[in-house]
Design a protein around this motif. Sequence first.
Motif, short mmCIF file in Angstrom:
data_model
loop_
_atom_site.label_atom_id
_atom_site.label_comp_id
_atom_site.label_asym_id
_atom_site.label_seq_id
_atom_site.Cartn_x
_atom_site.Cartn_y
_atom_site.Cartn_z
N ARG A 1 0.80 -1.22 0.00
CA ARG A 1 0.00 0.00 0.00
C ARG A 1 0.84 1.28 0.00
N GLN A 2 2.18 1.12 -0.06
CA GLN A 2 3.09 2.27 -0.10
C GLN A 2 2.81 3.24 1.05
N LEU B 1 15.78 -2.53 16.09
CA LEU B 1 15.05 -3.65 15.50
C LEU B 1 15.41 -3.80 14.02
N PRO B 2 15.51 -5.03 13.55
CA PRO B 2 15.76 -5.23 12.11
C PRO B 2 14.52 -4.86 11.30
N THR B 3 14.74 -4.26 10.16
CA THR B 3 13.66 -3.90 9.25
C THR B 3 14.02 -4.34 7.85
N PRO B 4 13.02 -4.55 7.01
CA PRO B 4 13.33 -4.88 5.62
C PRO B 4 13.97 -3.68 4.92
N PRO B 5 14.76 -3.93 3.90
CA PRO B 5 15.38 -2.81 3.19
C PRO B 5 14.33 -1.97 2.46
N GLY B 6 14.62 -0.71 2.31
CA GLY B 6 13.73 0.18 1.57
C GLY B 6 13.28 1.34 2.42
N PRO B 7 12.64 2.32 1.78
CA PRO B 7 12.28 3.57 2.45
C PRO B 7 10.97 3.53 3.23
N LEU B 8 10.21 2.44 3.13
CA LEU B 8 8.87 2.44 3.72
C LEU B 8 8.80 1.98 5.17
#
Length: 157
Positions: free
Chosen positions: A35-36, A47-54
């Motif tokens: 949903r951007q 905390l680990p997060t997925p790569p990317g700006p969102l």
Amino acid sequence: MTMTDSIKPGPSIWVDADACPRAVKEVLFRAAQRRQVMVILVANQLLPTPPGPLVKAVQVPQGFDVADNHIVTHLAPGDLVITADIPLAAEVIASGGDVINPRGERYTTDTIRQRLAMRNFMEEVRSSGIQTGGPAPFGSKDVQAFANSLDRWLARR
């Protein structure tokens, strides 16, 4: 056009992330991409997060209500907060935000007063030495209820 150029302006999703179940975070990560929408995890540990700006993680110092205070200070009216913390939920609602707990229950102006009263009553019972037990184990039905509630919020935004 960069990836950040395609992020839809509008409400963000804030996560009281210290106690948020991993399965709920995974649902949020998928929703951010689909949903951007911006998802911000706030915790007193990195905390680990997925790569990317969102999806981004904000690490706050250790301390009582430090993460809660960060969320309340930075959220905008219409933002969504994911938390099981009833006092935080009440503050978010008073600030014009929306709240869903990790089990998919949406808190509103009407329901939060009742939840605060019940929380305070249970706190009194526990402080008198009575064992009350904890919440039921978190399971796949809870994840599904959360995902459904999140989808309803996303559809309204």
